[in-house]
Design an enzyme around this catalytic site. Sequence first.
Site, PDB file in Angstrom:
ATOM      1  N   HIS A  72       0.847  -1.192   0.000  1.00 46.11           N
ATOM      2  CA  HIS A  72       0.000   0.000   0.000  1.00 46.11           C
ATOM      3  C   HIS A  72       0.878   1.236   0.000  1.00 46.11           C
ATOM      4  CE1 HIS A  72      -4.200  -1.545   1.436  1.00 46.11           C
ATOM      5  NE2 HIS A  72      -3.640  -2.347   0.554  1.00 46.11           N
ATOM      6  N   TYR A 201      -9.614   5.794   6.704  1.00 42.49           N
ATOM      7  CA  TYR A 201      -9.873   6.187   8.088  1.00 42.49           C
ATOM      8  C   TYR A 201     -10.903   7.317   8.055  1.00 42.49           C
ATOM      9  CZ  TYR A 201      -5.528   3.779   9.454  1.00 42.49           C
ATOM     10  OH  TYR A 201      -4.545   2.842   9.677  1.00 42.49           O
ATOM     11  N   PRO A 293      -5.067   0.919  18.279  1.00 44.97           N
ATOM     12  CA  PRO A 293      -4.793   0.405  16.933  1.00 44.97           C
ATOM     13  C   PRO A 293      -4.861   1.462  15.839  1.00 44.97           C
ATOM     14  CG  PRO A 293      -6.995  -0.226  17.654  1.00 44.97           C
ATOM     15  CD  PRO A 293      -6.337   0.410  18.833  1.00 44.97           C
ATOM     16  N   LYS A 297       0.286   0.314  14.937  1.00 41.25           N
ATOM     17  CA  LYS A 297       1.621   0.178  15.514  1.00 41.25           C
ATOM     18  C   LYS A 297       1.785  -1.029  16.439  1.00 41.25           C
ATOM     19  CE  LYS A 297       3.488   3.499  13.436  1.00 41.25           C
ATOM     20  NZ  LYS A 297       3.512   2.909  12.128  1.00 41.25           N
ATOM     21  N   TYR A 385       3.696   6.725   9.983  1.00 41.67           N
ATOM     22  CA  TYR A 385       2.840   5.600   9.580  1.00 41.67           C
ATOM     23  C   TYR A 385       3.662   4.473   8.961  1.00 41.67           C
ATOM     24  CZ  TYR A 385      -1.486   3.340   8.042  1.00 41.67           C
ATOM     25  OH  TYR A 385      -2.526   2.443   7.875  1.00 41.67           O
TER      26      TYR A 385
END
Length: 390
Positions: A72, A201, A293, A297, A385
């Site tokens: 991704h 998200y 979550p 991580k 990220y």
Amino acid sequence: MRTQVAIIGAGPSGLLLSQLLHLEGIDCVVLERRSASHVRARVRAGVLEQGLTDMLARAGLGGRLKAEGLPHDGFTIAVGETRLRIDLKTLTGGKAVTVYGQTEVTKDLMAAHEARDARVIYEAEDVALHDFETDRPKVTFQKDGLSHQIECDFICGCDGYHGVSRASVPRGAITEYEKVYPFGWLGILAHVPPVDHELIYANHGNGFALASMRSHTLSRYYIQVPNGTLAEAWPDDAIWRELKIRLGPEAAARMETGPSIEKSIAPLRSFVAEPLRFGRLMLAGDAAHIVPPTGAKGLNLAASDIHYLSEALIAHYREHSATALDTYSPRALARIWKAERFSWWMTMLLHQFPDLGPFNAKMQQAELDYLSGSLAAQTMLAENYVGLPY
């Protein structure tokens, strides 16, 4: 029984540590209180940093990950009908993440251990840690009604938040930091195509939502729910309706629905215990820390602990040096706290808080507005990220 390193916990962190040490000729025994079938079936996260994928490759476990993992290059933040794509690859100079379920990582690790007939003892009961403040630690346990003892050089506690390892540390020797959030994630797994080729998200007035995946045909979705919510109180149809609302009209128009094959609620907390070393006992993974979550991580942070811990143990046996073991805790904690900060920030940015108040709600909106218009802010998000360097 005698070994060099006794590892408590046969989750991904314990098994990865065992595999890395084995490749350097260091003998290990792994103890796990659950059955092998239970460990193999646990459903967990699935976004892997580059550091973890590289470590799995070094451990000889990169084949299926490379064939089946989904690279991704970015993800989307949805706020109402507004969508902001975070281009990970461009913002970080070519780095990305890979979607590959923690369940699959565990299966690969278990298969590697089974192939070499490694000493992994499942359904070990009444595990107790002894004398780890001396140079002759040992572990006792019950198996099939019989008492057993393992003499070892070191004990590595990779047995999770509720495990025996951290609980064995004298109360005055450890400091615990914790924040409990007033909500959890209700997650469902379903055999339907993902709504998008990347994660979404969502910050919505009804609460946070996440559209994730495990493969091209297996989707993982989450919605924010208050603490105390029961999964059975949410029929599948109600979850799909809420997901379509929270993820926005573009995602709703593409979403395919179906019966859930797994449904559960995960509470959210931030937690760190320090230090991570107590004589000959070292803590790693969820035994030492928990992250919400939101920032993906949990498994990745456990892997960075294993990176530092395996390096330290290998240096001890190769070079007879105590320096790496002495610095394990501060090195690991420096990265842990950065990941805790990022996970906390992502959680505060994207969730609805019942006691947020009008001022803090405006601050959250201002943060989202700033993120959408600032390349520097997006770069900070992307760098964290994909994973900070070890």
